[in-house]
Design a protein around this motif. Structure first.
Motif, PDB file in Angstrom:
ATOM      1  N   ASP A 220      -3.166 -40.755   0.891  1.00  0.00           N
ATOM      2  CA  ASP A 220      -3.617 -41.306   2.170  1.00  0.00           C
ATOM      3  C   ASP A 220      -5.122 -41.540   2.166  1.00  0.00           C
ATOM      4  O   ASP A 220      -5.612 -42.473   2.796  1.00  0.00           O
ATOM      5  CB  ASP A 220      -3.194 -40.374   3.309  1.00  0.00           C
ATOM      6  CG  ASP A 220      -1.713 -40.075   3.238  1.00  0.00           C
ATOM      7  OD1 ASP A 220      -0.927 -41.042   3.212  1.00  0.00           O
ATOM      8  OD2 ASP A 220      -1.325 -38.900   3.163  1.00  0.00           O
ATOM      9  N   PHE A 221      -5.843 -40.677   1.450  1.00  0.00           N
ATOM     10  CA  PHE A 221      -7.287 -40.895   1.310  1.00  0.00           C
ATOM     11  C   PHE A 221      -7.508 -42.219   0.579  1.00  0.00           C
ATOM     12  O   PHE A 221      -8.369 -43.012   0.952  1.00  0.00           O
ATOM     13  CB  PHE A 221      -7.942 -39.747   0.534  1.00  0.00           C
ATOM     14  CG  PHE A 221      -7.797 -38.403   1.200  1.00  0.00           C
ATOM     15  CD1 PHE A 221      -7.754 -38.305   2.586  1.00  0.00           C
ATOM     16  CD2 PHE A 221      -7.686 -37.229   0.455  1.00  0.00           C
ATOM     17  CE1 PHE A 221      -7.607 -37.059   3.219  1.00  0.00           C
ATOM     18  CE2 PHE A 221      -7.554 -35.986   1.069  1.00  0.00           C
ATOM     19  CZ  PHE A 221      -7.509 -35.904   2.440  1.00  0.00           C
ATOM     20  N   ASP A 222      -6.721 -42.443  -0.459  1.00  0.00           N
ATOM     21  CA  ASP A 222      -6.854 -43.706  -1.193  1.00  0.00           C
ATOM     22  C   ASP A 222      -6.487 -44.884  -0.282  1.00  0.00           C
ATOM     23  O   ASP A 222      -7.164 -45.915  -0.278  1.00  0.00           O
ATOM     24  CB  ASP A 222      -5.949 -43.696  -2.431  1.00  0.00           C
ATOM     25  CG  ASP A 222      -6.158 -44.954  -3.253  1.00  0.00           C
ATOM     26  OD1 ASP A 222      -7.287 -45.170  -3.735  1.00  0.00           O
ATOM     27  OD2 ASP A 222      -5.207 -45.755  -3.391  1.00  0.00           O
ATOM     28  N   MET A 223      -5.418 -44.715   0.493  1.00  0.00           N
ATOM     29  CA  MET A 223      -4.993 -45.795   1.399  1.00  0.00           C
ATOM     30  C   MET A 223      -6.084 -46.089   2.440  1.00  0.00           C
ATOM     31  O   MET A 223      -6.352 -47.246   2.762  1.00  0.00           O
ATOM     32  CB  MET A 223      -3.691 -45.390   2.094  1.00  0.00           C
ATOM     33  CG  MET A 223      -3.059 -46.439   2.979  1.00  0.00           C
ATOM     34  SD  MET A 223      -2.749 -48.044   2.183  1.00  0.00           S
ATOM     35  CE  MET A 223      -1.562 -47.562   0.917  1.00  0.00           C
ATOM     36  N   ALA A 224      -6.708 -45.034   2.946  1.00  0.00           N
ATOM     37  CA  ALA A 224      -7.765 -45.211   3.958  1.00  0.00           C
ATOM     38  C   ALA A 224      -8.907 -46.065   3.391  1.00  0.00           C
ATOM     39  O   ALA A 224      -9.467 -46.910   4.092  1.00  0.00           O
ATOM     40  CB  ALA A 224      -8.290 -43.851   4.420  1.00  0.00           C
ATOM     41  N   ARG A 225      -9.251 -45.843   2.124  1.00  0.00           N
ATOM     42  CA  ARG A 225     -10.311 -46.645   1.487  1.00  0.00           C
ATOM     43  C   ARG A 225      -9.822 -48.065   1.213  1.00  0.00           C
ATOM     44  O   ARG A 225     -10.530 -49.043   1.428  1.00  0.00           O
ATOM     45  CB  ARG A 225     -10.723 -46.014   0.142  1.00  0.00           C
ATOM     46  CG  ARG A 225     -11.420 -44.663   0.251  1.00  0.00           C
ATOM     47  CD  ARG A 225     -11.706 -44.096  -1.149  1.00  0.00           C
ATOM     48  NE  ARG A 225     -12.631 -44.945  -1.886  1.00  0.00           N
ATOM     49  CZ  ARG A 225     -12.363 -45.547  -3.051  1.00  0.00           C
ATOM     50  NH1 ARG A 225     -11.168 -45.405  -3.613  1.00  0.00           N
ATOM     51  NH2 ARG A 225     -13.266 -46.301  -3.636  1.00  0.00           N
ATOM     52  N   PHE A 226      -8.597 -48.142   0.715  1.00  0.00           N
ATOM     53  CA  PHE A 226      -8.041 -49.404   0.240  1.00  0.00           C
ATOM     54  C   PHE A 226      -7.800 -50.395   1.374  1.00  0.00           C
ATOM     55  O   PHE A 226      -8.118 -51.583   1.267  1.00  0.00           O
ATOM     56  CB  PHE A 226      -6.726 -49.092  -0.483  1.00  0.00           C
ATOM     57  CG  PHE A 226      -5.923 -50.280  -0.901  1.00  0.00           C
ATOM     58  CD1 PHE A 226      -6.343 -51.104  -1.946  1.00  0.00           C
ATOM     59  CD2 PHE A 226      -4.711 -50.571  -0.273  1.00  0.00           C
ATOM     60  CE1 PHE A 226      -5.576 -52.181  -2.347  1.00  0.00           C
ATOM     61  CE2 PHE A 226      -3.947 -51.657  -0.680  1.00  0.00           C
ATOM     62  CZ  PHE A 226      -4.377 -52.464  -1.717  1.00  0.00           C
ATOM     63  N   ILE A 227      -7.231 -49.903   2.447  1.00  0.00           N
ATOM     64  CA  ILE A 227      -6.695 -50.804   3.473  1.00  0.00           C
ATOM     65  C   ILE A 227      -7.794 -51.573   4.199  1.00  0.00           C
ATOM     66  O   ILE A 227      -7.578 -52.693   4.668  1.00  0.00           O
ATOM     67  CB  ILE A 227      -5.783 -50.023   4.473  1.00  0.00           C
ATOM     68  CG1 ILE A 227      -4.776 -50.939   5.129  1.00  0.00           C
ATOM     69  CG2 ILE A 227      -6.572 -49.263   5.508  1.00  0.00           C
ATOM     70  CD1 ILE A 227      -3.458 -51.005   4.446  1.00  0.00           C
ATOM     71  N   VAL A 228      -9.001 -50.966   4.269  1.00  0.00           N
ATOM     72  CA  VAL A 228     -10.113 -51.683   4.907  1.00  0.00           C
ATOM     73  C   VAL A 228     -11.281 -51.884   3.951  1.00  0.00           C
ATOM     74  O   VAL A 228     -12.330 -52.399   4.350  1.00  0.00           O
ATOM     75  CB  VAL A 228     -10.608 -50.985   6.199  1.00  0.00           C
ATOM     76  CG1 VAL A 228      -9.565 -51.106   7.296  1.00  0.00           C
ATOM     77  CG2 VAL A 228     -10.952 -49.528   5.942  1.00  0.00           C
ATOM     78  N   ASP A 229     -11.103 -51.443   2.717  1.00  0.00           N
ATOM     79  CA  ASP A 229     -12.126 -51.681   1.695  1.00  0.00           C
ATOM     80  C   ASP A 229     -13.491 -51.103   2.086  1.00  0.00           C
ATOM     81  O   ASP A 229     -14.509 -51.800   2.027  1.00  0.00           O
ATOM     82  CB  ASP A 229     -12.250 -53.202   1.479  1.00  0.00           C
ATOM     83  CG  ASP A 229     -12.487 -53.535   0.003  1.00  0.00           C
ATOM     84  OD1 ASP A 229     -12.499 -52.604  -0.819  1.00  0.00           O
ATOM     85  OD2 ASP A 229     -12.653 -54.722  -0.302  1.00  0.00           O
ATOM     86  N   LYS A 230     -13.475 -49.853   2.514  1.00  0.00           N
ATOM     87  CA  LYS A 230     -14.725 -49.184   2.900  1.00  0.00           C
ATOM     88  C   LYS A 230     -14.726 -47.763   2.343  1.00  0.00           C
ATOM     89  O   LYS A 230     -13.663 -47.174   2.143  1.00  0.00           O
ATOM     90  CB  LYS A 230     -14.804 -49.048   4.436  1.00  0.00           C
ATOM     91  CG  LYS A 230     -15.005 -50.319   5.223  1.00  0.00           C
ATOM     92  CD  LYS A 230     -15.153 -49.958   6.702  1.00  0.00           C
ATOM     93  CE  LYS A 230     -15.105 -51.193   7.587  1.00  0.00           C
ATOM     94  NZ  LYS A 230     -15.106 -50.820   9.027  1.00  0.00           N
ATOM     95  N   GLU A 231     -15.938 -47.213   2.176  1.00  0.00           N
ATOM     96  CA  GLU A 231     -16.042 -45.853   1.668  1.00  0.00           C
ATOM     97  C   GLU A 231     -16.144 -44.835   2.802  1.00  0.00           C
ATOM     98  O   GLU A 231     -16.648 -45.133   3.875  1.00  0.00           O
ATOM     99  CB  GLU A 231     -17.275 -45.714   0.756  1.00  0.00           C
ATOM    100  CG  GLU A 231     -17.207 -46.561  -0.519  1.00  0.00           C
ATOM    101  CD  GLU A 231     -16.039 -46.189  -1.447  1.00  0.00           C
ATOM    102  OE1 GLU A 231     -15.519 -45.064  -1.333  1.00  0.00           O
ATOM    103  OE2 GLU A 231     -15.652 -47.030  -2.275  1.00  0.00           O
TER     104      GLU A 231
END
Lengths: 337, 337, 337, 337
Positions: free
Chosen positions: B177-188
C-alpha cells in the motif's frame, strides 16, 4: 390531546425547516417566533404565526411556551439556552452550544441544575442511511467492531468571511463526524490525531484554518475511526460511512438525485448526490424534531443530549491541538470527563 | 527473434505463477529452474524444464542465462540479487529485497555499480483497476490531487508462525500500500503516522505485532493518503483505492466472482470478491513479467525498480517507529534520500 | 497420459482462439490444421503446427486424428461434419450446423448412426455469469421459474455483405439466445412470436432482414421468455440475463472493462462493457473446448450436443415464420420433435 | 391569492393521500369531502374538513367548489365525472374512467362538450425516475428510440375477490404500463401482442384471469415496447424502465429502502425496494395533484387528460383480445382513433 407549545428563535435556513416541520405535527402548536431580521419574521407571519418577536428575551417571557427551538447564530446559543433554562423551557438547540469549552460546561451545569431537557441538533443521527448502519452494527451483523470510516465532504467551500467566524474546520464541519464516530458504534473516543492542509484555497491558510483534513480517532477499547474531510467536492455532498468488524463490513452510500443510468459510447453515467445538507437531510430534520417532540410528550430520554454536544466539542478541540502540535492528543488533555 | 533466456529461483506459489507466465511468452525461453525442495523441482520438470537445480549458485553459473526471477523466501533475496549482479544477469525479484535497510542500500549500490537491471515485484501496479485510476489521475480527470484512500484487507490472517518471520504488518502487508500510495499519484511521502492494534487475534500482540492499522501519509506537497489494513476481512480480499482531487474523485472497487444479483424476500445479494492475491492479481502477474521481459528486449526503463523497493521499506520502517513512539515520523528520520 | 490428437479446420477469428486454447492444454496434441487461405495456415505454422493443409479432405485422412474442431464458414459445417463422421472422428463444430433444417436432420442422423461425438459451439453456456444464474435457478434460489429475460445486443452492425449470407438476425444472432433460453431453465420451447424491424439501417430491410427484434417464447409448461436483440448498441456488447420466479429473481449483468467510478461535476461515470464476444467470452471459449476435451477423455456426455443445435435452429425458423406471418408459431409447425 | 376550492369523493387509501397532499398546499382550500363509509368521513373530520357528505350528488351542489378529486371505486368514476361535468367542475379522476369503452367515449364526449378540465391519475408520470428517463430520451441522449422495456411487478397478489372485480391484469395493472409506454417516448401504439398465464396462483385461471404476462407493443413508427408483469414478486415492488436507442440506453432502477451494503462471508447484501405504490410513488402523488392545481390556476394544459385514459383502455382491450385469440391485435380493431 393537549398540544406542546413551541417557540422558535432564528428563522434562517435551518430555522425555516424546523418551523415547517413543526407546523405539520398535530402534537405541536407554534405559539411564537423570534428573529432580529424582518425577513425571518415575515416568513413566520406568512406561515400563520401570530406572535412574532425581534427580541428573544421578550418572547421567552410567554409562560405558556413549553419548548424553544434555537436556530439562531452560534454565538447566541449559550445565552439563549441559559435564558430558556432559567425560564424552565425544554430546549432544542442547533450545534454547537458554544465554541468555548468553559462556557459549554457552565451552560450544561445550569441545564442540569434547572432540570430542563436539552437536545442538540446532530441531524445526521436521524438519517435513515446511518441509522441502518448503526442498527446492523448493534445487531452484531459485522461482529466485533474494528474500524469506522467516515467521508464527509461539502459541495462548496464557504466564503472566507464565514470561515473566520466558524470556529474552523474541526468545530464547524468535522464536529458532525466526531458525533457520528461516537454514535455509530456507541463508544467514546480517547485520542485524536489530525492532519490537514489548505489545498482548495490558500486563503484558508491565511486565516489560520485548513480546508482538507484526515483525522484518526482511537476509541476507549483500542479500535479506530478515520475521518476524511474536504470543504469542497466537485461532485457534491459526499456523506459516506463504513464500519468494519470481525464478521463483515457495512457501508452507507450517498443519496443520488435519481437512479437513472445512461449508457452511451463513452460509458455509463449516473446522477450526482443530493446537493447539500438541506436536501440530503431533509427527512432527518423532520424525524429529529419529531423525536424531540415525542420525547417531551412521552417523558423519555432525548436521543441527543448536552453531553453529546460536549464530547464532540472536546474531540474538536483535541483535533485543533493535534494539528498545531503535530502529535496525537489524548481527549483527557482537553477535559477530564 | 532471439529469445531471452530465463532462470527462476524458488518455485512456491508465486514462483509457479511466474514460471507459467514465462512459458506462454514467445519471447522467452526458460532455461533453468532452482528450488531446494523436490516438490518445486518436480513441478518445473513437468512443465518441461530440463535444467533443474537445488543450488542457486550452481544454476547461475550458466552463462547463457540473461535474466533471473527470484521468488524464493525473503531472507534469500538480497544474497541472490547480489550473486546475479556479480554474474551480470538482469533480475526480477519479489518484494521486499530485505527487511534491513542497510542491507537493501548495499544491494542497490552493487546493482548500480554492476549496471544490471533490477525490477521489484510490486504486482498491484499492473492491476487494470489501479492502472485505470492512475491514468485518470494523470490525465487530470480529478484536477489537482488532494487525498488518496487505500483499503487493503486480507481474507484470512496468516498463522502466527508466519507472522513472527514476516517483518510485521507494515513490512509484510502495508508495504504494497505504501508503494501504491506513491505510484497512484506519482509523489513521494515525507511523513508517516501509524496507529494499530491486535483486534483479530491477541496472539499478534504477544509476538509484538498488530493485525489492524490505520496509517496517515503526508506527501511532499502537503497532500495526504490514508491506508487502512486488516489481516482478516470475513468477506474476503478487500482491495480498494480512491483518489480525491479538486475536480472530482475516482475509485476502483473490488473484483467480484461474478456480476450476478439475486433478489429474494430478504433483499438483494451479490458475490464475494475474488478470494486472494493469486486470484485478484492473476492478470497483473502476467503483465508484470511480460513488461519486465519487454523492457529487457526493448532496453527501456523498468516499470518498478530498486528505488521503489527502498522507498516502501523506508515508509514501512517509519510506520514501525511511529507506532512505537505514538507520533508522526518523518521519512527523513529513517533515511536521507 | 496419452494425449488426444486434434485437427482444426478454419483458422479465422474463432479458429485462432480454439487453436490457442488447445495448445495450452497438456491433454491435447494439435496434429494438423487446415485453412484454404495462406493467412490461416501461416498463423498455425507460427504456432508450431507441422501438418498444415489447404484441403479438409486431405487432412482428415490422417488416421491418428481423434477429434476435429470445425470453425470454417457456416456453409462448410455440414459437409465437414459428415466427412468427420465417416472417418469416425469426434467433432466440435461452431454453430450452426446448417441453416437448412433438412440438412441438419440428415447430418444428425449420420452422426448418430456412426456413433461419433458431436458438440456444438454454444460458447455462452460456458460463461461464468450465465452459469451462476443457471446454478441458482437449478438450486431453487428463485423458486419455480416464471419468466426469462434475455437482452442481447451487438456493439456494431455487420456489413450488409455479411448480413445477406448470415441467415438473418434470427439464425445468425438470436440463435445464441434461443439456446440460452432453453439452457438457463432447462426447458423446451413450444411457441414463438417474433416482432422486428430495420431501425438501425434501412439496408437490412432492403435485403429482407431486420436489425432489431423482440421475441416472446413460450415454454412447454406455459412459462415465458422474452428476448430483445439489436445489431448495434452504441455502448457496446450488451449481454444480460434475468430469471424471475416464485421466490425471487436473479440477474447477470455485463462485464465491464474495469470497476472504476469517476465522480465529477457532471455525475459519476463507469466503464463500457467488454467490446464484443471475443473479449466477453474469452474465458468461455477456453472452458468450452476444455470441457469438450475432458468429455472425450472421460467418455462422459457432451455439454452441448447436436440436438441443442437442432432445437435452436427450429426456434429460429419458427421466429422467421412468425415475423413473416405476424402470428405466434408453434415449434411443432416447423418440426415434430 | 384566491384559493382553489376542492372537494374529494372517496377517502380510501388513495383518497387519504390526495386529501393530505391538498391540505399542505397554500393555493388550495378543501371545502368538502364525501365518502359513503363513516371511516372515510371521520378521517376527513379529523383533518379539519367541515363539510362532510355521504352523497356525492349532495356535495357537488355546492356552487363554490372549483374542482373535485374522484378516488372512489372504479364503477362510480364515470357517473361522478358526468355529474361534475354537468356542474362545471374541473375533475381529477383516478384511472380508469371506466372498464367499458363505450361508456368512456360517452363520458369524454360530455366532458368535451361541457368544456371542463379532466385529468386522469396516472401517478407514475410524476415519478422523478421515469421523468428523468423521459427527459433524457426527449433531449436525444439516446438518439432515435428503438425499444422500450418496462418491468412492473407487484409485491403481493391481491385476493381473488378483488381480482374478479378488477377488470383483469391488463385493465387493472398493465394499464399503468401502457400509459408509461406512450408517455416515455411520446408515441402512439398501433398493435398489441399479449401472452400470459396463471403461474402464481391457479385461482387466477379459474376466474378467467392471469397473474403473469408479457406484452409486445408496436408503435406507429415500427419501434417496439415490451412489458413484463407479475402480480407477485417475492422481493417487492419492481418498477423499472429501460429505453434503448441509436446512441445509447437509459434505465431507471427501483428505489430501495436505503443504500446500505452489508458484506459478510456469504457475499454482499442490499435493501429491498420500497414496499408498494404508496411508498414508491409518495412523492409522485404529491406532484401529480400539485400539477393539477397549478394547471387550473395557470389555465395551462393538464399533464394527463381524458384521451390518455382512453388510449390506455384501448391498448388494454387489445391485449385482452390478443390473449384470447393468441394473435397480435391492431389497436384500430378496438377503436378507430
Amino acid at each position: 390531546m393537549e398540544k406542546k407549545k413551541f417557540a422558535l428563535a432564528g428563522i434562517g435556513r435551518i430555522g425555516k425547516i424546523h418551523l415547517e416541520n413543526l407546523l405539520i405535527m398535530d402534537e405541536v402548536e407554534v405559539v411564537a417566533v423570534m428573529d432580529p431580521y424582518s425577513e425571518g419574521r415575515e416568513f413566520a407571519i406568512q406561515k400563520g404565526i401570530e406572535n412574532v418577536f425581534s427580541s428573544y428575551e421578550q418572547m421567552i417571557k410567554d409562560s405558556s411556551i413549553d419548548a424553544v427551538v434555537i436556530s439562531s447564530p452560534t454565538d447566541t446559543h449559550a445565552d439563549y439556552v441559559e435564558i430558556a433554562a432559567h425560564a424552565g423551557k425544554a430546549v432544542f438547540c442547533e450545534k454547537p452550544l458554544d465554541l468555548n469549552l468553559r462556557r459549554v460546561l457552565d451552560v450544561l451545569k445550569l441545564v442540569s441544575s434547572k432540570g430542563i431537557k436539552l437536545m442538540l441538533g446532530f441531524n445526521r443521527r436521524f438519517d435513515k442511511e446511518f441509522l441502518k448502519v448503526k442498527r446492523l452494527v448493534g445487531e452484531g451483523a459485522i461482529g466485533k467492531h474494528h474500524l469506522v470510516k467516515i467521508t464527509s465532504r461539502d459541495p462548496q467551500a464557504p466564503p472566507i468571511s464565514y470561515v473566520v467566524k466558524s470556529g474552523g474546520l474541526f468545530l464547524d464541519m468535522s464536529i458532525h463526524d466526531f458525533d457520528m464516530a461516537r454514535f455509530i458504534v456507541d463508544k467514546e473516543i480517547v485520542e485524536v490525531y489530525a492532519k490537514g492542509a489548505a489545498l482548495i484555497n490558500p486563503e484558508f491558510s491565511r486565516v489560520g484554518d485548513i480546508d482538507s483534513a484526515v483525522i484518526t480517532l482511537t476509541y476507549e477499547d483500542g479500535t479506530m475511526a478515520i475521518i476524511d474531510n474536504s470543504r469542497e467536492a466537485a461532485y457534491g455532498y459526499d456523506q459516506r460511512v463504513e464500519v468494519f468488524g470481525s464478521k463483515g463490513m457495512v457501508k452507507a452510500e450517498n443519496n443520488l438525485h435519481n437512479t437513472h443510468q445512461l449508457f452511451n459510447s463513452k460509458g455509463s453515467h449516473r446522477s450526482l448526490p443530493l446537493y447539500f445538507f438541506l436536501e440530503r437531510y431533509a427527512d432527518a430534520y423532520k424525524i429529529e424534531i419529531r423525536d424531540f417532540v415525542h420525547a417531551l410528550i412521552n417523558k423519555t430520554d432525548l436521543p441527543v443530549d448536552g453531553n453529546d454536544g460536549l464530547q464532540s466539542l472536546i474531540i474538536g478541540l483535541a483535533a485543533i491541538k493535534s494539528i498545531k502540535e503535530n502529535r496525537p492528543v489524548k481527549v483527557s488533555e482537553i477535559y477530564q470527563n
